[in-house]
Design a protein around this motif. Structure first.
Motif, PDB file in Angstrom:
ATOM      1  N   HIS A 163      37.803  39.326 -50.220  1.00 45.11           N
ATOM      2  CA  HIS A 163      36.759  40.350 -50.100  1.00 45.11           C
ATOM      3  C   HIS A 163      37.105  41.541 -51.008  1.00 45.11           C
ATOM      4  CE1 HIS A 163      34.027  43.289 -48.373  1.00 45.11           C
ATOM      5  NE2 HIS A 163      33.424  42.285 -47.744  1.00 45.11           N
ATOM      6  N   PRO A 164      36.131  42.067 -51.747  1.00 40.25           N
ATOM      7  CA  PRO A 164      36.415  43.200 -52.635  1.00 40.25           C
ATOM      8  C   PRO A 164      37.057  44.386 -51.918  1.00 40.25           C
ATOM      9  CG  PRO A 164      34.254  42.298 -53.130  1.00 40.25           C
ATOM     10  CD  PRO A 164      34.736  41.585 -51.897  1.00 40.25           C
TER      11      PRO A 164
ATOM     12  N   CYS B 298      24.966  44.688 -46.995  1.00 37.89           N
ATOM     13  CA  CYS B 298      26.431  44.777 -46.898  1.00 37.89           C
ATOM     14  C   CYS B 298      26.864  46.237 -46.786  1.00 37.89           C
ATOM     15  CB  CYS B 298      27.067  44.137 -48.126  1.00 37.89           C
ATOM     16  SG  CYS B 298      28.850  44.410 -48.179  1.00 37.89           S
TER      17      CYS B 298
ATOM     18  N   ALA C  67      28.561  47.773 -49.848  1.00 36.04           N
ATOM     19  CA  ALA C  67      27.801  47.780 -51.108  1.00 36.04           C
ATOM     20  C   ALA C  67      27.869  49.111 -51.873  1.00 36.04           C
ATOM     21  CB  ALA C  67      26.351  47.374 -50.847  1.00 36.04           C
TER      22      ALA C  67
ATOM     23  N   CYS D  27      31.200  48.977 -53.700  1.00 29.17           N
ATOM     24  CA  CYS D  27      31.700  47.695 -54.208  1.00 29.17           C
ATOM     25  C   CYS D  27      31.500  47.555 -55.727  1.00 29.17           C
ATOM     26  CB  CYS D  27      30.973  46.552 -53.500  1.00 29.17           C
ATOM     27  SG  CYS D  27      31.547  44.936 -54.061  1.00 29.17           S
TER      28      CYS D  27
ATOM     29  N   PHE E 264      31.465  44.849 -57.348  1.00 25.92           N
ATOM     30  CA  PHE E 264      30.791  43.563 -57.643  1.00 25.92           C
ATOM     31  C   PHE E 264      29.393  43.493 -57.032  1.00 25.92           C
ATOM     32  CE2 PHE E 264      35.374  42.891 -57.267  1.00 25.92           C
ATOM     33  CZ  PHE E 264      35.659  42.444 -58.556  1.00 25.92           C
ATOM     34  N   VAL E 265      28.867  44.639 -56.611  1.00 26.82           N
ATOM     35  CA  VAL E 265      27.596  44.638 -55.880  1.00 26.82           C
ATOM     36  C   VAL E 265      26.470  43.956 -56.674  1.00 26.82           C
ATOM     37  CG1 VAL E 265      27.017  46.963 -56.719  1.00 26.82           C
ATOM     38  CG2 VAL E 265      26.035  46.140 -54.566  1.00 26.82           C
TER      39      VAL E 265
ATOM     40  N   CYS F 187      22.775  42.334 -52.217  1.00 28.52           N
ATOM     41  CA  CYS F 187      23.779  42.886 -51.284  1.00 28.52           C
ATOM     42  C   CYS F 187      23.205  44.066 -50.507  1.00 28.52           C
ATOM     43  CB  CYS F 187      25.018  43.345 -52.036  1.00 28.52           C
ATOM     44  SG  CYS F 187      25.885  42.024 -52.889  1.00 28.52           S
TER      45      CYS F 187
ATOM     46  N   CYS G   8      31.088  38.103 -47.280  1.00 28.71           N
ATOM     47  CA  CYS G   8      30.690  38.644 -48.590  1.00 28.71           C
ATOM     48  C   CYS G   8      29.785  37.631 -49.274  1.00 28.71           C
ATOM     49  CB  CYS G   8      31.946  38.892 -49.432  1.00 28.71           C
ATOM     50  SG  CYS G   8      31.606  39.249 -51.161  1.00 28.71           S
ATOM     51  N   HIS G   9      28.706  38.117 -49.921  1.00 26.37           N
ATOM     52  CA  HIS G   9      27.769  37.210 -50.589  1.00 26.37           C
ATOM     53  C   HIS G   9      28.411  36.453 -51.748  1.00 26.37           C
ATOM     54  CE1 HIS G   9      24.410  38.231 -48.175  1.00 26.37           C
ATOM     55  NE2 HIS G   9      24.359  39.501 -48.554  1.00 26.37           N
ATOM     56  N   LEU G  10      29.520  36.960 -52.282  1.00 31.09           N
ATOM     57  CA  LEU G  10      30.194  36.234 -53.371  1.00 31.09           C
ATOM     58  C   LEU G  10      30.683  34.859 -52.912  1.00 31.09           C
ATOM     59  CD1 LEU G  10      32.440  39.088 -54.849  1.00 31.09           C
ATOM     60  CD2 LEU G  10      30.424  38.086 -55.924  1.00 31.09           C
TER      61      LEU G  10
HETATM   62 FE1  SF4 Z   1      30.353  43.497 -52.643  1.00 31.41          FE
HETATM   63 FE2  SF4 Z   1      28.058  42.231 -52.234  1.00 31.41          FE
HETATM   64 FE3  SF4 Z   1      30.349  41.178 -51.336  1.00 31.41          FE
HETATM   65 FE4  SF4 Z   1      29.318  43.340 -50.220  1.00 31.41          FE
HETATM   66  S1  SF4 Z   1      28.421  41.299 -50.233  1.00 31.41           S
HETATM   67  S2  SF4 Z   1      31.417  43.035 -50.755  1.00 31.41           S
HETATM   68  S3  SF4 Z   1      28.470  44.401 -51.966  1.00 31.41           S
HETATM   69  S4  SF4 Z   1      29.759  41.514 -53.477  1.00 31.41           S
END
Ligand code: SF4
Length: 342
Positions: free
Chosen positions: A256-257, A293, A296, A299, A301-302, A306, A324-326
């Motif tokens: 997770h970021p 999120c 977001a 983040c 990587f947003v 997100c 996390c959506h990633l």
């Molecule tokens: Fe970042 Fe999106 Fe993952 Fe949230 S869901 S941590 S905003 S990449």
């Protein structure tokens, strides 16, 4: 660090939601859809910044949440399969201090200033064990010696204010462990202590855990404490667990970021740096959580979605989950059903 004695589930928290009614009429979602398990003999760290919901989660397990203004809006907390939230107060009192004990950051909040250490220990023992006062006193003396207090005969006659911070924390550990709890919840137990005493207390807790075969839930914001003690780590952010993984995996390969950013804020002996990095922005308040999120706004990587969709927790390995959506691609393992098996 040791692995859990076996893979039997001791504590299972499912979809826990805790809210607070604020004076201005707003509602704060302090713990939101939190689910996790702790196995027998396991040491699990719950980490996160102040206000992330760690302490409210632990107070909910102990049923010590001030209600009102707090409210457990949904979820279950099962110890050995028994939902603690359905127990009568009398039945919960016999579990608290016996099957589950808690150590707080500041021992003066739980030690009574007007009673001697001996009186408090004898009372804690006799509340859960059928022994005479004399027997309880002997047991209390032994517990004080077990936590490294050499002058136990003297300490047992003293009042909390006569002891140093480190000694008070040792006494708290002795009280918390005196009925051999299956689960010890330690909420920032070493934060108020200097580093040398901190190291002694951590060592002592791990020794007691091993001797009594207890599980520990460590609440902390200190990643170095996590590295020294935990088998597994759960990272909490804005009321949700956003990553849950074995300690080594989390430190070496955070997914997770937020976890990755949190680890970068730790001092390192290998890299020379004049200033520690910090995570830009702040944790959103529980009464004004962003849509989608919660990380977001901070983040790196947003993505566009997100901000709209709340990521669900997914297992990316059988014992590693991320919210996390990633990691929401089809290959990720479904969350439900996987959790207890890990
Ligand atoms: Fe970042 Fe999106 Fe993952 Fe949230 S869901 S941590 S905003 S990449």
């Amino acid at each position: 660090m040791e692995q859990a004695l076996d893979k039997q589930v001791l504590l299972e928290v499912n979809h826990l939601n805790v809210q607070f009614q604020l004076k201005n009429g707003k509602q704060a979602k302090v713990v939101d859809d939190v689910s996790f398990v702790i196995h027998k003999g396991e040491t699990v760290a719950l980490v996160g910044e102040s206000g992330s919901g760690k302490s409210i989660t632990s107070l909910s397990i102990m049923r010590l949440l001030p209600m009102p203004p707090g409210q457990i809006a949904a979820g279950t907390i099962a110890l050995n399969g028994k939902n603690l939230l359905e127990l009568k107060n009398k039945d919960m009192s016999s579990i608290r201090g016996n099957d589950v004990s808690m150590i707080f950051q500041e021992p003066m909040t739980s030690l009574d200033p007007v009673f001697t250490i001996g009186n408090q220990m004898i009372e804690a023992i006799r509340r859960h064990q059928k022994v005479s006062k004399g027997q309880a006193r002997e047991m209390a003396l032994q517990h004080l010696k077990d936590v490294g207090i050499a002058h136990a005969e003297k300490v047992i006659t003293e009042y909390p204010h006569q002891l140093s911070g480190g000694m008070r924390q040792r006494v708290m550990i002795a009280i918390a462990m005196c009925n051999k709890p299956q689960l010890l919840i330690a909420d920032e137990p070493t934060t108020a202590l200097d580093v040398t005493v901190q190291a002694q207390i951590l060592k002592l807790m791990m020794k007691m855990k091993k001797e009594q075969q207890s599980a520990i839930l460590f609440i902390t914001h200190d990643m170095s404490v996590v590295a020294q003690t935990a088998d597994r780590v759960m990272v909490m952010y804005a009321g949700q667990i956003i990553e849950d993984a074995p300690v080594r995996e989390l430190f070496l390969q955070p997914k997770h970021p937020y976890t990755a950013a949190l680890l970068k804020t730790m001092p390192s002996l290998e890299t020379e740096m004049t200033r520690l990095p910090s995570i830009p922005g702040t944790v959103p308040p529980a009464y004004a959580l962003p849509e989608g999120c919660r990380f977001a706004p901070r983040c790196p990587f947003v993505m566009a979605h997100c901000h709209k969709r709340t990521p669900e927790p997914r297992f990316i390995q059988p014992n590693h989950s991320v919210r996390c959506h990633l990691f929401a691609e089809e290959g990720a393992l479904a969350y439900e059903g996987q959790r207890s098996a890990t």
